[in-house]
Design a protein around this motif. Structure first.
Motif, PDB file in Angstrom:
ATOM      1  N   ALA A   8      35.659 -39.833   4.949  1.00 33.13           N
ATOM      2  CA  ALA A   8      34.911 -40.877   5.521  1.00 33.13           C
ATOM      3  C   ALA A   8      35.737 -41.643   6.750  1.00 33.13           C
ATOM      4  N   ARG A   9      37.168 -41.857   6.408  1.00 31.47           N
ATOM      5  CA  ARG A   9      37.728 -42.565   7.790  1.00 31.47           C
ATOM      6  C   ARG A   9      37.496 -42.097   8.652  1.00 31.47           C
ATOM      7  N   GLY A  10      37.461 -40.649   8.866  1.00 28.53           N
ATOM      8  CA  GLY A  10      37.073 -39.460  10.192  1.00 28.53           C
ATOM      9  C   GLY A  10      35.936 -40.046  11.037  1.00 28.53           C
ATOM     10  N   MET A  11      34.683 -40.053   9.479  1.00 29.42           N
ATOM     11  CA  MET A  11      33.692 -40.451  10.075  1.00 29.42           C
ATOM     12  C   MET A  11      33.791 -42.010  10.688  1.00 29.42           C
ATOM     13  N   ARG A  12      34.246 -43.015  10.306  1.00 29.44           N
ATOM     14  CA  ARG A  12      34.535 -44.127  10.650  1.00 29.44           C
ATOM     15  C   ARG A  12      35.265 -43.988  12.163  1.00 29.44           C
ATOM     16  N   LEU A  13      36.269 -43.567  12.310  1.00 27.94           N
ATOM     17  CA  LEU A  13      36.556 -42.637  13.976  1.00 27.94           C
ATOM     18  C   LEU A  13      35.848 -42.443  14.689  1.00 27.94           C
ATOM     19  N   MET A  14      35.342 -41.804  14.200  1.00 27.82           N
ATOM     20  CA  MET A  14      34.486 -40.380  15.272  1.00 27.82           C
ATOM     21  C   MET A  14      33.242 -40.906  15.516  1.00 27.82           C
ATOM     22  N   ASP A  15      32.644 -42.326  15.052  1.00 25.75           N
ATOM     23  CA  ASP A  15      31.774 -43.038  14.643  1.00 25.75           C
ATOM     24  C   ASP A  15      30.675 -41.978  14.476  1.00 25.75           C
ATOM     25  N   LEU A  16      30.421 -41.167  13.148  1.00 24.02           N
ATOM     26  CA  LEU A  16      29.697 -39.972  13.226  1.00 24.02           C
ATOM     27  C   LEU A  16      28.435 -41.116  12.321  1.00 24.02           C
ATOM     28  N   PRO A  17      27.198 -41.039  12.361  1.00 21.32           N
ATOM     29  CA  PRO A  17      25.945 -41.842  11.676  1.00 21.32           C
ATOM     30  C   PRO A  17      25.692 -41.168  10.205  1.00 21.32           C
ATOM     31  N   ALA A  18      26.279 -40.043   9.870  1.00 18.40           N
ATOM     32  CA  ALA A  18      25.916 -39.881   8.658  1.00 18.40           C
ATOM     33  C   ALA A  18      27.237 -38.599   8.152  1.00 18.40           C
ATOM     34  N   ARG A  19      27.613 -38.437   6.767  1.00 14.67           N
ATOM     35  CA  ARG A  19      28.662 -37.087   6.254  1.00 14.67           C
ATOM     36  C   ARG A  19      28.016 -36.167   7.120  1.00 14.67           C
ATOM     37  N   PRO A  20      29.076 -35.036   7.349  1.00 16.06           N
ATOM     38  CA  PRO A  20      28.433 -33.866   8.495  1.00 16.06           C
ATOM     39  C   PRO A  20      28.043 -32.912   7.004  1.00 16.06           C
ATOM     40  N   SER A  21      27.530 -31.999   7.084  1.00 19.22           N
ATOM     41  CA  SER A  21      27.191 -31.067   6.309  1.00 19.22           C
ATOM     42  C   SER A  21      27.674 -29.467   6.683  1.00 19.22           C
ATOM     43  N   ARG A  22      28.485 -29.022   7.990  1.00 18.44           N
ATOM     44  CA  ARG A  22      29.020 -27.991   8.264  1.00 18.44           C
ATOM     45  C   ARG A  22      30.846 -28.505   7.415  1.00 18.44           C
ATOM     46  N   MET A  23      31.101 -26.955   7.271  1.00 16.72           N
ATOM     47  CA  MET A  23      32.490 -26.856   7.487  1.00 16.72           C
ATOM     48  C   MET A  23      33.762 -27.356   7.956  1.00 16.72           C
ATOM     49  N   ASP A  24      32.891 -26.725   9.076  1.00 11.58           N
ATOM     50  CA  ASP A  24      33.927 -26.862  10.088  1.00 11.58           C
ATOM     51  C   ASP A  24      33.642 -28.493  10.534  1.00 11.58           C
ATOM     52  N   GLU A  25      32.987 -29.392  10.793  1.00 13.33           N
ATOM     53  CA  GLU A  25      32.569 -30.358  10.440  1.00 13.33           C
ATOM     54  C   GLU A  25      33.333 -30.878   9.571  1.00 13.33           C
ATOM     55  N   LEU A  26      33.260 -31.318   8.681  1.00 16.28           N
ATOM     56  CA  LEU A  26      34.193 -31.695   7.492  1.00 16.28           C
ATOM     57  C   LEU A  26      35.402 -32.425   7.781  1.00 16.28           C
ATOM     58  N   GLN A  27      36.489 -30.212   8.418  1.00 17.54           N
ATOM     59  CA  GLN A  27      37.139 -30.148   8.199  1.00 17.54           C
ATOM     60  C   GLN A  27      37.695 -30.904   9.253  1.00 17.54           C
ATOM     61  N   ALA A  28      37.264 -30.963  10.437  1.00 17.95           N
ATOM     62  CA  ALA A  28      37.499 -31.481  11.423  1.00 17.95           C
ATOM     63  C   ALA A  28      37.710 -33.358  11.094  1.00 17.95           C
ATOM     64  N   ALA A  29      36.993 -33.891  10.785  1.00 15.61           N
ATOM     65  CA  ALA A  29      36.825 -35.185  10.141  1.00 15.61           C
ATOM     66  C   ALA A  29      37.609 -35.422   9.354  1.00 15.61           C
ATOM     67  N   SER A  30      37.841 -34.569   8.509  1.00 17.82           N
ATOM     68  CA  SER A  30      39.299 -34.884   7.499  1.00 17.82           C
ATOM     69  C   SER A  30      40.208 -34.824   8.718  1.00 17.82           C
ATOM     70  N   ALA A  31      40.728 -34.339   9.565  1.00 17.83           N
ATOM     71  CA  ALA A  31      41.670 -34.187  10.034  1.00 17.83           C
ATOM     72  C   ALA A  31      41.770 -35.267  10.765  1.00 17.83           C
ATOM     73  N   VAL A  32      40.841 -36.057  11.532  1.00 18.64           N
ATOM     74  CA  VAL A  32      40.962 -37.326  11.961  1.00 18.64           C
ATOM     75  C   VAL A  32      41.306 -38.266  11.586  1.00 18.64           C
ATOM     76  N   GLY A  33      40.668 -37.854   9.910  1.00 19.53           N
ATOM     77  CA  GLY A  33      40.974 -39.249   8.992  1.00 19.53           C
ATOM     78  C   GLY A  33      42.085 -39.061   8.269  1.00 19.53           C
ATOM     79  N   GLN A  34      43.097 -37.566   8.011  1.00 23.18           N
ATOM     80  CA  GLN A  34      43.428 -37.812   6.879  1.00 23.18           C
ATOM     81  C   GLN A  34      45.258 -38.628   7.885  1.00 23.18           C
ATOM     82  N   GLY A  35      46.099 -38.677   8.979  1.00 22.50           N
ATOM     83  CA  GLY A  35      46.469 -39.200   9.124  1.00 22.50           C
ATOM     84  C   GLY A  35      46.634 -41.102   9.107  1.00 22.50           C
ATOM     85  N   ASP A  36      45.116 -41.520   9.870  1.00 29.59           N
ATOM     86  CA  ASP A  36      45.264 -42.808   9.784  1.00 29.59           C
ATOM     87  C   ASP A  36      45.411 -43.092   8.351  1.00 29.59           C
ATOM     88  N   LEU A  37      44.244 -42.200   7.199  1.00 27.84           N
ATOM     89  CA  LEU A  37      44.241 -42.859   5.864  1.00 27.84           C
ATOM     90  C   LEU A  37      45.429 -43.117   5.058  1.00 27.84           C
TER      91      LEU A  37
END
Length: 386
Positions: A73-102
Motif C-alpha cells: 500500500a505504501r509503495g502504491m502511494r509513493l509510486m502513484d499507482l491507481p490500483a493494487r497491481p496483479s502481476r507478481m513482479d509489480e507487487l514485489q516492486a511496490a513492496s520494495a519501494v514501500g518497505q523501507g518507508d514503512l
C-alpha cells in the motif's frame, strides 16, 4: 530471513534465552486497513497510538513483536499507482519501494519512546522448514533479549506464489506459535467478529468470545480491503491456527486509541479466542489445513483413502485414479475419496501433467521412468487430514 537493527547493536547477552522470556511475549499485527488510509497515506495517528501503547506495555514488563502489513500500500502511494497491481513482479516492486518507508515510520515513533527497532523480513520457508524455523526463533528471541522491538513483514520481494504466506495474518499467527507467545492481537478496522456483516445486517451481533473451534461457524467473514489480501476471513483462520496451538487471540479495532492495551489487559474488547487443548498439529500443518488454498485435486481409491486416514501414510501414485485442475509441484491439492469426500490436503511433489502419467503406477515404474523423482506424490509430512 533478513534482519537489520535500527540502531547499533548492544553488547551480546551471555545468559541463555529461556522459555520464561518468551512467555511474556506479545505478538501484535497491524492490518493494511489501519496502517494506510484509502488513499494509501499512512495513518499517522494510529501508528502514534499503537507505538505509544507498545512503549507503555514494554515499561510494564511485556516484550512486544509487531507484524505489519502495508508495504505494498505504501509503495502504491509513493509510486502513484491507481490500483493494487496483479502481476507478481509489480507487487514485489511496490513492496520494495514501500518497505523501507514503512519501517522508518515505526522506527521513528519507537525511537521517540526510547526504544530500538529491528526490521525482520520472513518467508514461509523460515517457519516451515525445521532448520530455518529454529534460526528464525533464535534470532527473534535474541532481539527480544536485547530489548529490541522486532517489526516483521513478509519478504514480498522474494516470495513466490508457492511459498507465500498469502496474508500477514497467517504470518502473525505462525510467529506467535513460533515464539510461544502469551497473546496474539490482530488489530483491524472493525470492532471484532460479527454474526453477520454489520454493514448490510443492522441486527448483526459482535461475538465477544469463541471458546471452542466448533463455534467458528457462528461468525461472518467478509471481503479483503482495497490494500489488504485477507480481510476478516484470514483473521479468523489465523486465530484458529494460533488458538489450536495454545495461543489465545484477540481481534479488535486498532483505530480506537487504547484498544491494544485493553486487549492485553484482559478487558472485554473485540473477539477473544480461547486457546484449545488439542495441539496435535504442527504450525505448518495448521497453516496447510486452514490457510493454503488448493490449486487442484487428486481422486484416490478406497485403499489409499483408508491408509491416509488411519495409518498416516504418504500418498503414492498407485492409489491415485484422477487428477483435476492445473497445478504444479509445490502447490496444495485436495485429496478426495471415491465418494468425493475430502480426505485432506497436501503439497504435491508433481505437477498435474506428471501425475496424469504416473497415477495408478507402482513404485518400480517411477524408479525406472523418473529415477530422480520423489517416491511419494504427497509426503506424509506435507499432508493434513480434513
Amino acid at each position: 530471513m533478513t534482519s537489520e537493527l535500527a540502531a547499533s547493536a548492544p553488547q551480546p547477552i551471555a545468559a541463555p534465552i529461556s522459555a520464561t522470556l518468551l512467555a511474556v511475549t506479545l505478538v501484535v499485527k497491524l492490518g493494511s486497513s489501519i496502517v494506510a488510509a484509502d488513499d494509501g497515506e499512512l495513518r499517522a495517528d494510529v501508528l502514534d497510538s499503537v507505538c505509544g501503547q507498545v512503549a507503555a506495555l514494554k515499561r510494564g514488563g511485556e516484550r512486544v513483536v509487531l507484524v505489519t502489513s502495508g508495504a505494498i500500500a505504501r509503495g502504491m502511494r509513493l509510486m502513484d499507482l491507481p490500483a493494487r497491481p496483479s502481476r507478481m513482479d509489480e507487487l514485489q516492486a511496490a513492496s520494495a519501494v514501500g518497505q523501507g518507508d514503512l519501517f522508518r515510520a515505526y522506527e521513528s515513533r519507537l525511537a521517540g519512546e526510547g526504544m530500538r527497532a529491528a526490521q525482520v523480513l520472513l518467508t514461509l520457508s523460515d517457519v516451515s522448514e525445521r532448520a530455518h524455523y529454529l534460526n528464525a526463533r533464535q534470532t527473534l528471541a535474541r532481539l527480544l533479549a536485547w530489548d529490541v522491538v522486532p517489526v516483521i513483514n513478509e519478504n514480498d520481494t522474494t516470495s513466490t506464489d508457492e511459498i507465500t504466506f498469502g496474508d500477514n495474518d497467517f504470518l502473525a499467527a505462525l510467529v506467535a506459535v513460533l515464539l510461544r507467545a502469551r497473546l496474539l492481537v490482530l488489530l483491524t478496522n472493525t470492532d471484532g467478529v460479527y454474526t453477520a456483516d454489520p454493514s448490510t445486517h443492522p441486527d448483526a451481533e459482535l461475538v465477544s468470545a469463541i471458546d471452542d473451534t466448533r463455534d467458528f461457524d457462528r461468525v461472518s467473514v467478509g471481503e479483503a480491503s482495497r490494500f489488504g489480501r485477507g480481510g476478516m476471513r484470514s483473521k479468523v483462520a489465523s486465530a484458529r491456527i494460533a488458538s489450536e496451538s495454545g495461543v489465545p487471540v484477540v481481534i479488535c479495532n486498532g483505530i480506537r486509541d487504547g484498544s491494544l492495551a485493553a486487549a492485553v489487559g484482559g478487558e472485554e474488547i473485540g473477539t477473544r479466542f480461547a486457546p484449545q487443548r488439542d495441539r496435535t498439529l504442527s504450525p505448518y500443518k495448521l497453516w496447510l489445513k486452514y490457510a493454503k488454498q488448493p490449486a487442484g485435486s487428486l481422486h484416490v481409491d478406497e485403499g489409499a483413502a483408508t491408509r491416509l486416514r488411519e495409518s498416516g501414510s504418504s500418498l503414492l501414485a498407485v492409489g491415485i485414479r484422477e487428477a483435476a485442475g492445473s497445478f504444479k509441484a509445490g502447490d496444495a491439492v485436495a485429496v478426495l475419496d471415491p465418494r468425493q469426500e475430502l480426505v485432506g490436503k497436501g503439497i504435491t511433489e508433481f505437477g498435474s501433467f506428471e501425475v496424469s502419467r504416473i497415477m495408478g503406477r507402482k513404485s518400480d515404474y517411477l524408479q525406472e521412468h523418473f529415477p530422480d523423482a520423489p517416491a511419494e506424490v504427497i509426503h506424509r509430512d506435507r499432508f493434513v487430514l480434513a
